[in-house]
Design a protein around this motif. Structure first.
Motif, short mmCIF file in Angstrom:
data_model
loop_
_atom_site.label_atom_id
_atom_site.label_comp_id
_atom_site.label_asym_id
_atom_site.label_seq_id
_atom_site.Cartn_x
_atom_site.Cartn_y
_atom_site.Cartn_z
N TRP A 159 7.98 -4.43 -4.13
CA TRP A 159 7.03 -3.54 -4.65
C TRP A 159 7.52 -2.33 -5.26
O TRP A 159 7.05 -1.93 -6.31
CB TRP A 159 6.04 -3.26 -3.70
N VAL A 186 -2.72 -7.33 -10.02
CA VAL A 186 -1.69 -6.27 -9.66
C VAL A 186 -0.60 -6.25 -10.73
O VAL A 186 0.06 -5.30 -11.13
CB VAL A 186 -0.89 -6.51 -8.42
N LYS A 223 0.90 -1.03 0.16
CA LYS A 223 -0.03 -0.14 0.03
C LYS A 223 0.91 1.18 0.14
O LYS A 223 0.46 2.22 -0.63
CB LYS A 223 -0.83 -0.13 1.19
N PHE A 240 2.13 1.64 -3.80
CA PHE A 240 1.10 1.64 -4.87
C PHE A 240 0.09 2.75 -4.41
O PHE A 240 -1.02 3.17 -5.16
CB PHE A 240 0.40 0.27 -5.07
N GLY A 241 -0.11 3.06 -3.15
CA GLY A 241 -1.17 4.03 -2.59
C GLY A 241 -2.33 3.56 -2.67
O GLY A 241 -3.41 4.19 -2.64
N LYS A 242 -2.49 2.26 -2.91
CA LYS A 242 -3.92 1.62 -2.75
C LYS A 242 -3.75 0.27 -1.92
O LYS A 242 -2.48 -0.33 -1.92
CB LYS A 242 -4.59 1.50 -4.14
N THR A 243 -4.95 -0.34 -1.42
CA THR A 243 -4.60 -1.80 -0.80
C THR A 243 -4.74 -2.72 -1.99
O THR A 243 -4.94 -2.83 -2.88
CB THR A 243 -6.24 -1.89 0.00
N ILE A 244 -3.52 -3.54 -1.58
CA ILE A 244 -3.49 -4.61 -2.47
C ILE A 244 -3.64 -6.04 -1.80
O ILE A 244 -3.17 -6.20 -0.56
CB ILE A 244 -1.85 -4.78 -2.71
N LYS A 245 -4.59 -6.80 -2.22
CA LYS A 245 -4.86 -8.14 -1.70
C LYS A 245 -3.86 -9.14 -2.02
O LYS A 245 -3.28 -9.03 -2.97
CB LYS A 245 -6.24 -8.76 -2.16
#
Length: 185
Positions: free
Chosen positions: A170, A108, A94, A97-102
């Motif tokens: 990442w 992705v 996160k 990337f600035g967003k939640t990654i599952k």
């Protein structure tokens, strides 16, 4: 009937006939038969000897490789470790990337959307690790199974990107995706 015209046909015909007869007898008189049976026998014997040498070498190689394989198995058997999955750090993903990654979200990987992700899940590739170990040919095979609408996609970089996801690299993944045009190598 005009016989002056018959000589125009008769003379070339006779010359051709005489030339053919002369050529036949000239060629027939010069033929000689060459007996190569001694050379043929010699080469067959050499071939048989070389084949026997090759079979002997292959037997020695098989015996040596079997012994070496047994020694390797005996030496490596205690050193075999069970590979554990790498831990997933959602906060690190996160942060980059600035967003939640599952975890194990194939979307992705640049170039994979919801439909392609579903196709890969149906084919048994459900994790980043599985995608990173898949060959590009296997990825292309899965895409081809979806029909003509997936021909524009190029899966050449997907295993590489999935490996970066699996290993938690990442920043490297984001840099790679920024440097390459839509995930293309």
């Amino acid at each position: 009937m005009d016989f002056s015209n018959i000589w125009c046909w008769l003379i070339p015909l006779l010359c051709t006939l005489l030339g053919a007869i002369f050529g036949y007898f000239l060629g027939k008189g010069k033929t000689t038969t060459i007996d190569n049976s001694a050379d043929l026998t010699l080469w067959k014997d050499k071939n048989a000897k070389l084949q026997a040498d090759l079979d002997a070498c292959n037997g020695k190689l098989t015996a040596a490789s079997t012994a070496a394989a047994a020694a390797t198995v005996a030496a490596v058997a205690p050193a075999i470790k069970v590979e554990k999955d790498l831990p997933f750090d959602a906060a690190a993903a996160k942060a980059v990337f600035g967003k939640t990654i599952k975890q194990d979200d194939l979307k992705v990987v640049e170039g994979i959307g919801p439909k392609i992700s579903s196709m890969f899940h149906d084919a048994g590739i459900k994790t980043w690790k599985a995608l990173s170990e898949a060959s590009v040919a296997r990825c292309q095979e899965i895409l081809d199974g979806g029909g003509d609408r997936y021909k524009v996609h190029n899966p050449a970089s997907w295993p590489l990107q999935a490996k970066m996801c699996y290993e938690g690299k990442w920043a490297d993944l984001l840099k790679w995706q920024d440097e390459h045009d839509h995930g293309k190598l």
